[in-house]
Design a protein around this motif. Structure first.
Motif, PDB file in Angstrom:
ATOM      1  N   PRO A 153      -3.099  -3.938 -12.198  1.00  0.00           N
ATOM      2  CA  PRO A 153      -3.784  -3.873 -13.492  1.00  0.00           C
ATOM      3  C   PRO A 153      -5.255  -3.478 -13.372  1.00  0.00           C
ATOM      4  O   PRO A 153      -5.937  -3.353 -14.388  1.00  0.00           O
ATOM      5  N   VAL A 154      -5.748  -3.320 -12.153  1.00  0.00           N
ATOM      6  CA  VAL A 154      -7.139  -2.930 -11.920  1.00  0.00           C
ATOM      7  C   VAL A 154      -7.136  -1.692 -11.025  1.00  0.00           C
ATOM      8  O   VAL A 154      -6.142  -1.404 -10.343  1.00  0.00           O
ATOM      9  N   LEU A 203       1.233  -5.671  -8.156  1.00  0.00           N
ATOM     10  CA  LEU A 203       0.152  -6.644  -8.009  1.00  0.00           C
ATOM     11  C   LEU A 203      -0.249  -7.204  -9.359  1.00  0.00           C
ATOM     12  O   LEU A 203      -0.350  -6.476 -10.344  1.00  0.00           O
ATOM     13  N   ARG A 204      -0.442  -8.534  -9.392  1.00  0.00           N
ATOM     14  CA  ARG A 204      -0.905  -9.223 -10.588  1.00  0.00           C
ATOM     15  C   ARG A 204      -2.134 -10.039 -10.218  1.00  0.00           C
ATOM     16  O   ARG A 204      -2.277 -10.466  -9.059  1.00  0.00           O
ATOM     17  N   MET A 217      -1.781   0.266 -16.275  1.00  0.00           N
ATOM     18  CA  MET A 217      -1.527   0.008 -14.859  1.00  0.00           C
ATOM     19  C   MET A 217      -1.998   1.182 -14.011  1.00  0.00           C
ATOM     20  O   MET A 217      -1.902   2.348 -14.422  1.00  0.00           O
ATOM     21  N   TYR A 218      -2.534   0.862 -12.851  1.00  0.00           N
ATOM     22  CA  TYR A 218      -2.961   1.880 -11.895  1.00  0.00           C
ATOM     23  C   TYR A 218      -1.885   2.020 -10.822  1.00  0.00           C
ATOM     24  O   TYR A 218      -1.296   1.031 -10.389  1.00  0.00           O
ATOM     25  N   GLN A 219      -1.641   3.255 -10.387  1.00  0.00           N
ATOM     26  CA  GLN A 219      -0.512   3.534  -9.504  1.00  0.00           C
ATOM     27  C   GLN A 219      -0.964   4.302  -8.273  1.00  0.00           C
ATOM     28  O   GLN A 219      -1.787   5.219  -8.358  1.00  0.00           O
ATOM     29  N   ARG A 220      -0.403   3.928  -7.108  1.00  0.00           N
ATOM     30  CA  ARG A 220      -0.595   4.673  -5.867  1.00  0.00           C
ATOM     31  C   ARG A 220       0.755   4.789  -5.168  1.00  0.00           C
ATOM     32  O   ARG A 220       1.555   3.845  -5.192  1.00  0.00           O
TER      33      ARG A 220
END
Length: 282
Positions: free
Chosen positions: A18-19, A43-44, A1-4
């Protein structure tokens, strides 16, 4: 998972996807930060969107909104031209401070964090936390915030530039400011939206005054009464007029803000006379 992670005026937002999630230079300024309250957005990638039921609370070409028990649901659409049908691309389901976002996989390439924040309705979340985004040029002078608010084309940027050139003020944002109470008083905060000005900073400061602008052949300044100030500023606030909760939050926050902050009417020329007249009123 990408995180901000982002923070606007003490309101935090955690995004996971996931992107990879891209971000603009303006939004990057608001990474991290100490938050009073935080929303979690997950987000999915999915195109299994629900069909909107009867009894929508909003129905436009771009948005369908409804409620399912404690959950707030919205389906967002896009279209390429006026003659083509709408196509759903994003489904947002929210319960409290948890937000699930289903995004059309075909549109996930180059996904940006600002797209996600706009899709979940960032300004609405800020309203819930006692903050309102005002259409205004935001400058810092002697450690305090001075905001020039008016419809586009009236001269907000011109007045901000005059104060920067003649009085050494710092222009924090050329088009928007977040107003939210922190540390016992209303403060102006930066926001990642700056219109065509391109001037965007992450600075917070106590409010000195809100200045409602008008054009005139001679520069004059006066203090506005409560009702007059409310009528001048409400159209410059960002909120969904079709949403009763947004309307109530915006009017309540603006009423409290006006009660604590001087609101001035500056009818002026685009020259130093406007700066001098305003200085005498502050």
């Amino acid at each position: 998972m990408y995180q901000r992670n982002y923070c606007f005026g003490g309101v935090g937002f955690s995004l996971s996807a996931p992107v990879p999630i891209g971000e603009s230079d303006a939004l990057r300024l608001f990474s991290g930060g100490e938050a009073d309250a935080g929303y979690r957005i997950t987000l999915r990638l999915s195109d299994a969107f629900p069909q909107p039921p009867e009894g929508l609370y909003v129905h436009t070409r771009r948005v369908r909104g409804w409620r399912a028990g404690p959950r707030d649901c919205r389906l967002l659409y896009y279209y390429r031209s006026a003659g083509e049908p709408e196509v759903p691309y994003c489904y947002v389901e929210r319960s409290g401070m948890e937000v699930a976002v289903d995004w059309l996989p075909a549109l996930s390439s180059g996904l940006h964090a600002q797209q996600i924040l706009e899709s979940v309705d960032l300004f609405r979340f800020l309203l819930e936390q006692g903050g309102v985004v005002l259409h205004a040029s935001y400058i810092l002078h002697w450690g305090r915030a001075l905001l020039f608010s008016a419809p586009s084309g009236t001269g907000k940027s011109t007045q901000a530039a005059l104060w920067a050139r003649l009085r050494g003020a710092e222009i924090v944002n050329g088009d928007r400011a977040l107003l939210r109470a922190r540390e016992g008083c209303f403060q102006a905060h930066g926001i990642c939206f700056s219109g065509t000005s391109g001037i965007c900073g992450n600075r917070s400061a106590p409010l000195s005054a809100l200045v409602v602008l008008g054009q005139a052949e001679r520069s004059t300044c006066r203090r506005l009464g409560g009702l007059e100030a409310f009528r001048a500023l409400l159209p410059q606030c960002a909120y969904r007029t079709w949403n009763p909760q947004d309307v109530a939050a915006a009017t309540d926050t603006l009423s409290r803000l006006i009660g604590e902050t001087p609101v001035l009417r500056l009818d002026c020329l685009p020259d130093e006379s406007a700066v001098k007249v305003l200085e005498e009123c502050l």
